[in-house]
Design a protein around this motif. Structure first.
Motif, PDB file in Angstrom:
ATOM      1  N   UNK A 158      67.020-108.648  24.640  1.00 51.27           N
ATOM      2  CA  UNK A 158      65.847-108.207  24.040  1.00 51.27           C
ATOM      3  C   UNK A 158      65.227-107.288  25.216  1.00 51.27           C
ATOM      4  N   UNK A 159      64.363-106.362  24.807  1.00 48.86           N
ATOM      5  CA  UNK A 159      63.758-105.807  25.946  1.00 48.86           C
ATOM      6  C   UNK A 159      62.261-105.940  26.014  1.00 48.86           C
ATOM      7  N   UNK A 160      61.563-104.940  26.474  1.00 52.44           N
ATOM      8  CA  UNK A 160      60.003-105.198  26.655  1.00 52.44           C
ATOM      9  C   UNK A 160      59.342-103.968  25.925  1.00 52.44           C
ATOM     10  N   UNK A 161      58.163-104.636  25.785  1.00 47.88           N
ATOM     11  CA  UNK A 161      57.277-103.643  24.844  1.00 47.88           C
ATOM     12  C   UNK A 161      56.538-102.793  25.692  1.00 47.88           C
ATOM     13  N   UNK A 162      56.843-102.695  26.977  1.00 43.09           N
ATOM     14  CA  UNK A 162      56.106-101.889  28.031  1.00 43.09           C
ATOM     15  C   UNK A 162      56.485-100.443  28.035  1.00 43.09           C
ATOM     16  N   UNK A 163      55.810 -99.380  27.561  1.00 43.47           N
ATOM     17  CA  UNK A 163      56.253 -97.969  27.535  1.00 43.47           C
ATOM     18  C   UNK A 163      55.291 -97.505  28.707  1.00 43.47           C
ATOM     19  N   UNK A 164      55.713 -96.231  29.026  1.00 39.75           N
ATOM     20  CA  UNK A 164      55.027 -95.033  29.776  1.00 39.75           C
ATOM     21  C   UNK A 164      54.032 -94.768  28.788  1.00 39.75           C
ATOM     22  N   UNK A 165      52.970 -94.404  29.133  1.00 36.35           N
ATOM     23  CA  UNK A 165      51.611 -94.090  28.384  1.00 36.35           C
ATOM     24  C   UNK A 165      51.908 -92.591  27.861  1.00 36.35           C
ATOM     25  N   UNK A 166      52.690 -91.706  28.531  1.00 36.18           N
ATOM     26  CA  UNK A 166      52.877 -90.324  27.938  1.00 36.18           C
ATOM     27  C   UNK A 166      54.060 -89.856  28.590  1.00 36.18           C
ATOM     28  N   UNK A 167      54.817 -88.744  28.023  1.00 34.80           N
ATOM     29  CA  UNK A 167      54.601 -88.480  26.686  1.00 34.80           C
ATOM     30  C   UNK A 167      55.195 -89.268  25.444  1.00 34.80           C
ATOM     31  N   UNK A 168      54.641 -89.141  24.345  1.00 29.06           N
ATOM     32  CA  UNK A 168      55.192 -89.842  23.153  1.00 29.06           C
ATOM     33  C   UNK A 168      56.768 -89.333  23.082  1.00 29.06           C
ATOM     34  N   UNK A 169      57.398 -90.281  23.212  1.00 33.00           N
ATOM     35  CA  UNK A 169      59.011 -89.945  22.768  1.00 33.00           C
ATOM     36  C   UNK A 169      59.537 -90.476  21.664  1.00 33.00           C
ATOM     37  N   UNK A 170      59.999 -89.708  20.891  1.00 31.54           N
ATOM     38  CA  UNK A 170      60.526 -90.305  19.550  1.00 31.54           C
ATOM     39  C   UNK A 170      61.955 -89.871  19.540  1.00 31.54           C
ATOM     40  N   UNK A 171      63.014 -90.864  19.138  1.00 36.45           N
ATOM     41  CA  UNK A 171      64.162 -90.798  19.258  1.00 36.45           C
ATOM     42  C   UNK A 171      65.139 -91.012  18.489  1.00 36.45           C
ATOM     43  N   UNK A 172      66.467 -90.733  18.563  1.00 34.74           N
ATOM     44  CA  UNK A 172      67.498 -91.401  17.852  1.00 34.74           C
ATOM     45  C   UNK A 172      68.778 -91.645  18.818  1.00 34.74           C
ATOM     46  N   UNK A 173      69.407 -92.568  18.678  1.00 35.75           N
ATOM     47  CA  UNK A 173      70.781 -93.031  19.283  1.00 35.75           C
ATOM     48  C   UNK A 173      71.655 -93.607  18.446  1.00 35.75           C
ATOM     49  N   UNK A 174      72.949 -93.127  18.505  1.00 34.46           N
ATOM     50  CA  UNK A 174      74.036 -93.793  17.617  1.00 34.46           C
ATOM     51  C   UNK A 174      75.310 -93.220  17.746  1.00 34.46           C
ATOM     52  N   UNK A 190      62.062 -80.597  13.359  1.00 41.16           N
ATOM     53  CA  UNK A 190      62.108 -79.494  14.507  1.00 41.16           C
ATOM     54  C   UNK A 190      60.337 -79.089  13.878  1.00 41.16           C
ATOM     55  N   UNK A 191      60.224 -79.140  12.779  1.00 44.03           N
ATOM     56  CA  UNK A 191      58.925 -78.499  12.346  1.00 44.03           C
ATOM     57  C   UNK A 191      57.764 -79.420  13.029  1.00 44.03           C
ATOM     58  N   UNK A 192      57.879 -80.535  12.887  1.00 46.72           N
ATOM     59  CA  UNK A 192      57.010 -81.355  13.613  1.00 46.72           C
ATOM     60  C   UNK A 192      56.770 -81.212  14.974  1.00 46.72           C
ATOM     61  N   UNK A 193      57.874 -81.263  15.677  1.00 48.43           N
ATOM     62  CA  UNK A 193      57.738 -81.129  17.096  1.00 48.43           C
ATOM     63  C   UNK A 193      57.054 -79.872  17.480  1.00 48.43           C
ATOM     64  N   UNK A 194      57.353 -78.861  16.733  1.00 51.61           N
ATOM     65  CA  UNK A 194      56.865 -77.561  17.198  1.00 51.61           C
ATOM     66  C   UNK A 194      55.061 -77.496  17.002  1.00 51.61           C
ATOM     67  N   UNK A 195      54.716 -78.506  16.099  1.00 51.32           N
ATOM     68  CA  UNK A 195      53.321 -78.728  15.952  1.00 51.32           C
ATOM     69  C   UNK A 195      52.743 -79.723  16.838  1.00 51.32           C
ATOM     70  N   UNK A 196      53.595 -80.380  17.525  1.00 53.94           N
ATOM     71  CA  UNK A 196      53.166 -81.304  18.828  1.00 53.94           C
ATOM     72  C   UNK A 196      53.775 -81.128  19.920  1.00 53.94           C
ATOM     73  N   UNK A 197      53.469 -80.008  20.752  1.00 57.41           N
ATOM     74  CA  UNK A 197      54.225 -79.736  21.758  1.00 57.41           C
ATOM     75  C   UNK A 197      54.217 -80.861  22.939  1.00 57.41           C
ATOM     76  N   UNK A 198      53.176 -81.860  22.760  1.00 62.62           N
ATOM     77  CA  UNK A 198      53.054 -82.994  23.824  1.00 62.62           C
ATOM     78  C   UNK A 198      54.209 -84.062  23.695  1.00 62.62           C
ATOM     79  N   UNK A 199      54.773 -83.983  22.377  1.00 61.90           N
ATOM     80  CA  UNK A 199      55.685 -85.086  22.284  1.00 61.90           C
ATOM     81  C   UNK A 199      56.905 -84.571  22.583  1.00 61.90           C
ATOM     82  N   UNK A 200      58.101 -85.517  22.726  1.00 64.44           N
ATOM     83  CA  UNK A 200      59.399 -85.346  23.307  1.00 64.44           C
ATOM     84  C   UNK A 200      60.484 -85.794  22.062  1.00 64.44           C
ATOM     85  N   UNK A 201      61.560 -85.244  22.009  1.00 63.88           N
ATOM     86  CA  UNK A 201      62.485 -85.878  21.184  1.00 63.88           C
ATOM     87  C   UNK A 201      63.606 -86.203  22.299  1.00 63.88           C
ATOM     88  N   UNK A 202      64.263 -87.434  21.936  1.00 59.57           N
ATOM     89  CA  UNK A 202      65.026 -87.900  22.829  1.00 59.57           C
ATOM     90  C   UNK A 202      66.181 -88.512  21.848  1.00 59.57           C
TER      91      UNK A 202
END
Length: 618
Positions: A158-174, A190-202
């Motif tokens: 199990x990992x940690x709840x600690x995260x970097x404050x920014x940017x907001x990272x939303x991702x998928x892995x598998x 894609x539409x959502x991220x274009x409206x939220x340039x501060x977020x990152x897709x990983x």
């Protein structure tokens, strides 16, 4: 309890599976992690080994508890019979809906093959009990064995709840197997991220999945290629939100909830499709559920706009995994299941005795967990199979099998594989290889049947008959052996004997569709059209993709005037075998009788294109 806390006579649990070369997630969650957790219990020894291990016969026989993980080998039939006679339980593990593998999956053709399907279903039925990964798999396979138990995937770390404050990272892995699932969600993301340039897709996974987001600004994307489990967990630790889109296919509905577990374990908010695999997710409590991918943007808006909500849901998901879904918490439950279902006891021998003389037995320090490492023998066999069946390089395959045989002269499997590779070019050498396999393993019903087949092709009918009979004595429940006896009797025009053997084949394994097919053809030749129809219908119920059964049943229905049903069957036959000119011929006849002249001409033209010698005959 099954175990002896003094470790004097530990219980030996053996886990038998196909070769785990890449050690993918399925192996980690279904084999390695549960085995390590069991091996940590007092008085328990666990050994895992593959179908290619030269020690397989010994371990299959000697283990106090045997778990067979989705293997379709007919040589397991006499093993299970012998284990039952010795009072040793055997369990079958189903970790995927193998009847619904996607066509692009490398294992699709193995599990699509009617021989392999029938064998697996028979093994499921023959074992003392069955273990599966989820409720939906239990529901779908309980008809084959009522003693079925759900062991869900768990986390080992199990990992940690600690995260970097920014940017907001939303991702998928598998795995690449989720390509179509992610494809459905990609436009909305894609539409959502274009409206939220501060977020990152990983994204961590195949390049093709990452390329689904090629229209998104490169500055908003992070790509991590596939790697080790440690690499994957490091990737998860960077995510604030984890996405789990899933299409409602039969295969997907039988998946586990491991994505939810992985996201929760590493402090990411799970956003999951509202389907059976994610029934543990409590909406707005331990994650978010969506009915369609179009709902994802609104969920992401709420997560992005409320950091406190995001943190609280991540914390609850993390707590759920830590307190309820860790591997070590469930090992006693597995052990209790084996005790209740099998009522087994230790053989009284130490695990050291049972694993003595196996140099590749790599026991984990301070544990009862042992994995048999790949040796040169397994590598040669595995590479040979890849050469033969993936690349169709027969000469290279033969060389690999010969090298495996040289490395393990007393192991029967190299001879079986060598014989199979030699059949097309050197049948006498193939026959010798099969006979050598039988000398090394007299309980191989599979080797006996293969020997009989290659002997029959050489005109050695009596020797072939002896081999097929031997196979039925080794494993009376081996349906293919009885079918081969039927075909031999049919060649001798002994129709009553052929019918009797086919009936015996289906009594041995009612899931064996090839015997229904041969029975249907034999009954057609006897002018027993109604009985033949029933036989083909039974074959199709077991193997709907069969071009032959669709075609033969289509012929019967066309002659009976059931033209619409016949047309449907011919189209199904062509979907499985597009080069089947005879199906186009019969479609042309149906269309002609219905006044569908253009379709009739088109079907006729296609038949002539595929088989020009039909000109003047249709």
């Amino acid at each position: 309890m099954l175990s002896n806390p003094d470790h004097d006579t530990p219980l030996l649990i053996a886990h038998f599976s196909s070769p785990q070369v890449d050690q993918a997630g399925d192996y980690l969650y279904r084999i390695r992690q549960p085995n390590r957790a069991l091996g940590a219990l007092p008085g328990i020894e666990v050994v895992e080994f593959s179908t290619l291990s030269r020690h397989r016969q010994r371990l299959l026989t000697e283990a106090d508890v045997l778990i067979i993980n989705l293997v379709g080998d007919p040589d397991l039939l006499p093993v299970i019979t012998a284990r039952k006679a010795a009072g040793k339980p055997t369990f079958y593990e189903i970790n995927d809906y193998f009847l619904g593998f996607q066509p692009w999956n490398p294992v699709y053709y193995f599990f699509k093959d009617p021989e392999n399907r029938a064998t697996i279903l028979q093994l499921i039925e023959a074992c003392d009990a069955v273990q599966v990964t989820c409720r939906e798999l239990a529901r779908r396979f309980e008809r084959y064995n009522s003693r079925i138990f759900v062991f869900e995937n768990q986390m080992e770390r199990i990992g940690s709840l600690q995260k970097a404050a920014s940017p907001l990272v939303i991702g998928w892995g598998g795995s690449h197997g989720h390509l179509e699932d992610v494809r459905q969600a990609a436009p909305h993301l894609i539409d959502w991220f274009r409206k939220h340039p501060e977020a990152r897709l990983s994204i961590m996974g195949s390049r093709k999945i990452y390329e689904l987001f090629q229209d998104l600004d490169e500055r908003q994307k992070i790509y991590t290629p596939p790697g080790t489990l440690d690499d994957f967990y490091r990737f998860l630790q960077t995510l604030h939100v984890g996405l789990a889109p899933l299409l409602p296919t039969d295969y997907n509905l039988c998946r586990s909830d491991v994505k939810f577990l992985e996201y929760g374990a590493f402090g990411a908010v799970p956003v999951c499709a509202d389907l059976e695999p994610y029934h543990h997710v409590v909406d707005w409590e331990t994650g978010f559920l969506f009915q369609t991918p179009a709902e994802i943007p609104a969920i992401l808006d709420r997560i992005a706009g409320d950091p406190a909500l995001r943190a609280s849901i991540a914390a609850r998901a993390h707590h759920y995994v830590r307190t309820e879904r860790m591997e070590h918490l469930h090992a006693p439950e597995r052990l209790a299941f084996y005790e209740e279902a099998g009522r087994c006891n230790s053989s009284g021998r130490t695990a050291g005795d049972r694993l003595a003389g196996i140099p590749e037995a790599c026991r984990e320090k301070g544990s009862g967990y042992t994995a048999l490492e790949f040796t040169a023998v397994e590598h040669h066999l595995y590479n040979g199979l890849i050469h033969q069946f993936q690349h169709h390089q027969i000469a290279q395959a033969i060389q690999c099998f010969q090298e495996a045989k040289a490395a393990a002269p007393d192991f029967y499997l190299p001879d079986i594989y060598l014989g199979n590779a030699l059949e097309g070019s050197e049948p006498e050498k193939a026959e010798a290889a099969y006979q050598q396999a039988l000398a090394h393993n007299p309980s191989s019903c599979f080797a006996a049947v293969l020997s009989g087949q290659v002997r029959r092709k050489q005109g050695k009918r009596q020797e072939a008959l002896s081999d097929f009979t031997r196979a039925t004595r080794i494993a009376p429940e081996f349906a293919r052996a009885w079918m081969e006896l039927a075909l031999t009797a049919q060649e001798e025009e002994n129709i009553p004997a052929a019918l009797q053997h086919l009936q015996r084949s289906l009594e041995a394994n009612p899931y064996y569709s090839p015997s229904y097919t041969h029975l249907g053809l034999l009954l057609l030749n006897q002018q027993r059209r109604d009985d033949a129809r029933k036989a083909f219908e039974c074959a199709l119920a077991l193997h709907p993709e069969s071009a032959a059964d669709n075609f033969y049943l289509g012929n019967i229905l066309m002659n009976d005037g059931e033209l619409e049903s016949a047309e449907r069957l011919y189209r199904q036959a062509l979907a499985a075998q597009p080069q089947l000119a005879a199906a186009h011929v019969n479609l042309s006849r149906i269309f002609q009788s219905q006044g569908r002249r253009e379709e009739a001409e088109a079907a006729k033209a296609e038949a002539l294109r595929l088989q020009p010698d039909l000109a003047g005959r249709i």
